[in-house]
Structure formats: C-alpha cells, structure tokens
Design a protein around this motif. Structure first.
Motif, mmCIF file in Angstrom:
data_model
loop_
_atom_site.group_PDB
_atom_site.id
_atom_site.type_symbol
_atom_site.label_atom_id
_atom_site.label_comp_id
_atom_site.label_asym_id
_atom_site.label_seq_id
_atom_site.Cartn_x
_atom_site.Cartn_y
_atom_site.Cartn_z
ATOM 1 N N LEU A 40 65.343 -80.878 55.929
ATOM 2 C CA LEU A 40 65.668 -81.779 54.701
ATOM 3 C C LEU A 40 66.355 -83.078 55.178
ATOM 4 N N LEU A 41 67.467 -82.978 55.789
ATOM 5 C CA LEU A 41 67.987 -84.107 56.262
ATOM 6 C C LEU A 41 67.361 -85.132 57.089
ATOM 7 N N ARG A 42 66.551 -84.549 57.855
ATOM 8 C CA ARG A 42 65.652 -85.345 58.591
ATOM 9 C C ARG A 42 64.521 -86.139 57.628
ATOM 10 N N ARG A 43 64.029 -85.237 56.865
ATOM 11 C CA ARG A 43 63.043 -86.062 55.701
ATOM 12 C C ARG A 43 63.872 -87.076 54.955
ATOM 13 N N ALA A 44 65.114 -87.070 54.897
ATOM 14 C CA ALA A 44 65.933 -88.082 54.122
ATOM 15 C C ALA A 44 66.363 -89.178 54.867
ATOM 16 N N ASN A 45 65.925 -89.112 56.163
ATOM 17 C CA ASN A 45 66.248 -90.274 57.327
ATOM 18 C C ASN A 45 67.786 -90.178 57.596
ATOM 19 N N ILE A 46 68.121 -89.028 57.663
ATOM 20 C CA ILE A 46 69.504 -89.025 58.006
ATOM 21 C C ILE A 46 69.633 -88.251 59.608
ATOM 22 N N GLU A 47 70.251 -88.805 60.185
ATOM 23 C CA GLU A 47 70.281 -88.528 61.504
ATOM 24 C C GLU A 47 71.219 -87.334 61.782
ATOM 25 N N GLY A 98 74.602 -68.750 50.455
ATOM 26 C CA GLY A 98 73.793 -67.934 51.266
ATOM 27 C C GLY A 98 72.617 -68.581 51.653
ATOM 28 N N LEU A 99 71.276 -67.812 52.466
ATOM 29 C CA LEU A 99 70.382 -68.375 52.506
ATOM 30 C C LEU A 99 69.623 -68.719 51.350
ATOM 31 N N GLY A 100 69.617 -68.134 50.300
ATOM 32 C CA GLY A 100 68.808 -68.379 49.054
ATOM 33 C C GLY A 100 69.485 -69.929 48.375
ATOM 34 N N ALA A 101 70.597 -70.051 49.030
ATOM 35 C CA ALA A 101 71.094 -71.559 48.352
ATOM 36 C C ALA A 101 70.724 -72.702 49.353
ATOM 37 N N ALA A 102 70.093 -72.479 50.553
ATOM 38 C CA ALA A 102 70.155 -73.465 51.550
ATOM 39 C C ALA A 102 69.381 -74.683 51.354
ATOM 40 N N ILE A 103 68.440 -74.744 50.302
ATOM 41 C CA ILE A 103 67.949 -75.985 50.023
ATOM 42 C C ILE A 103 68.561 -76.913 49.043
ATOM 43 N N GLU A 104 69.580 -76.185 47.905
ATOM 44 C CA GLU A 104 70.182 -76.924 47.241
ATOM 45 C C GLU A 104 71.336 -77.357 48.126
ATOM 46 N N PHE A 105 71.980 -76.698 49.151
ATOM 47 C CA PHE A 105 73.011 -76.877 49.888
ATOM 48 C C PHE A 105 72.569 -78.217 50.733
ATOM 49 N N ALA A 106 71.457 -78.269 51.207
ATOM 50 C CA ALA A 106 71.019 -79.467 52.071
ATOM 51 C C ALA A 106 70.981 -80.676 51.315
ATOM 52 N N CYS A 107 70.477 -80.321 50.065
ATOM 53 C CA CYS A 107 70.258 -81.564 49.033
ATOM 54 C C CYS A 107 71.830 -82.104 48.636
ATOM 55 N N LYS A 108 72.732 -81.264 48.468
ATOM 56 C CA LYS A 108 73.945 -81.658 48.174
ATOM 57 C C LYS A 108 74.611 -82.449 49.248
ATOM 58 N N ILE A 109 74.328 -82.302 50.719
ATOM 59 C CA ILE A 109 74.756 -83.216 51.687
ATOM 60 C C ILE A 109 74.066 -84.254 51.655
ATOM 61 N N ILE A 110 72.523 -84.421 51.348
ATOM 62 C CA ILE A 110 71.929 -85.575 51.307
ATOM 63 C C ILE A 110 72.215 -86.518 50.302
ATOM 64 N N GLU A 111 72.837 -85.942 49.037
ATOM 65 C CA GLU A 111 73.198 -86.616 48.057
ATOM 66 C C GLU A 111 74.650 -87.467 48.203
ATOM 67 N N ASN A 112 75.463 -86.714 49.133
ATOM 68 C CA ASN A 112 76.717 -87.380 49.489
ATOM 69 C C ASN A 112 76.568 -88.279 50.675
ATOM 70 N N LEU A 113 75.329 -88.357 51.669
ATOM 71 C CA LEU A 113 75.268 -89.185 52.574
ATOM 72 C C LEU A 113 74.318 -90.251 52.162
ATOM 73 N N LYS A 114 73.543 -89.920 51.333
ATOM 74 C CA LYS A 114 72.683 -91.009 50.771
ATOM 75 C C LYS A 114 72.852 -91.356 49.164
ATOM 76 N N ASP A 115 72.105 -90.512 48.658
ATOM 77 C CA ASP A 115 72.153 -90.535 47.165
ATOM 78 C C ASP A 115 71.311 -89.762 46.310
ATOM 79 N N LYS A 116 71.581 -89.398 45.056
ATOM 80 C CA LYS A 116 70.981 -88.381 44.231
ATOM 81 C C LYS A 116 69.458 -88.536 44.328
ATOM 82 N N VAL A 117 69.002 -90.006 44.263
ATOM 83 C CA VAL A 117 67.677 -90.305 44.208
ATOM 84 C C VAL A 117 66.890 -89.988 45.293
#
Length: 180
Positions: free
Chosen positions: A22-29, A150-169
């Motif tokens: 998911l981070l790579r899809r967001a163009n985050i290295e 846990g694993l069931g939260a991995a997508i939301e977890f990754a998106c929270k990281i993306i939101e912090n490093l890039k933005d919510k959009v």
C-alpha cells in the motif's frame, strides 16, 4: 519520504507485505530490512521473503518512518536486537514516525516509548505494552506513534501511515484502488 519495515525470522508476512504494497501504491519509498545476515527472511508461516537491505548495512538517519510488523517469534527477535532498540529510541526522540502492529507495539512499550501514549495491540500483548493507554480500536495514533491491533487492521494501519507521510486524499485514493 522514506520508510523502513523490519523483518526478523518469524514476522507476520501479511502485516509486513500489506504495508509495503500500500505504501508503494502511494508512491512512498519503503525498504524491507532483513534482520538476518542475508536478505532472505522466513515468515511465521514459512514464506520466504527477499528483503531490500540487511539491517547491518542500512543507514537509519535517512528514514522518515520506522515500521515493526508483528508475528512470533518475529516480534521477540526484533525486541532482542539492542541496536534496533537504540535506533527506535533515537527516532522517537527526534519525533519521527514510529509504527507497530499486532504484537510489535510491545517492543515500543518495553522501551518506554508508549509511556502515557494511546495505543492498541493484539489482545494477548496488552500486558507487555508498558505505560500505554490501551484502546480496543483497530488503529490508534498518538503524536508520532501509530499502532495497529493485528492482521485484520493492516489495511487501515498502512493507510494511517500514508495519511501521515502524504495526506488523507492519497490514502483514500489507495483504498479506492484496492476496492476497499
């Protein structure tokens, strides 16, 4: 933005690789860091993963975020590494993003990084998240610390990281791309 995710033998492969994807899809290295002396790391379910770099060769000053996947004995193996502990403490002191999911928030608790911080973790690791104000939420952010249950939260977890490093959009765009 540049991130590192630490994989020791016994890591939870989905918690690690969903975040990487998911981070790579967001163009985050993001680089997968092997805690072994070689690039190959064996997951908790015997999946072999080839990392981008070995821990001993990485320059941790260049990372904006450090990420710890859970899994056993992966979490135990990460916690046993004194150099990693030092790097995590320094990163926390600098106010940089620290992220841990499932059993891995216990590593931050062990180091005192969760003292007085809101956090979440896998239920059987609650007593190991020293000093944390624990929540039942799937993902919790308190300042520069992001934790996932846990694993069931991995997508939301990754998106929270993306939101912090890039933005919510950007995070929402990634969610749409994967039909979440």
């Amino acid at each position: 933005m540049k991130c590192a995710i630490f994989c020791a033998n016994g890591f939870e492969e989905c918690e690690a690789l969903l975040v990487v994807d998911l981070l790579r899809r967001a163009n985050i290295e993001i680089e997968i860091i092997s805690m072994n002396d070689e690039l190959e790391v064996l997951s908790s379910h015997n999946v072999k993963v080839i990392a981008d770099e070995c821990f001993m060769d990485a320059n941790f000053r260049e990372y904006d975020a450090l990420i710890l996947p859970g899994g056993l004995p992966g979490t135990t193996n990460l916690q046993a590494n004194e150099r990693l502990a030092s790097i995590l403490l320094k990163h926390a002191e600098q106010g940089k993003l620290l992220c841990a999911i499932c059993a891995a928030p216990s590593i931050l608790g062990h180091l005192g990084i969760l003292d007085g911080k809101h956090a979440t973790c896998f239920p059987t690791f609650k007593d190991k998240c020293n000093g944390a104000l624990l929540s039942e939420d799937k993902v919790v952010q308190d300042g520069n610390i992001i934790t996932g249950k846990g694993l069931g939260a991995a997508i939301e977890f990754a998106c929270k990281i993306i939101e912090n490093l890039k933005d919510k959009v950007t995070a929402d765009t990634v969610l749409k791309q994967i039909q979440y």
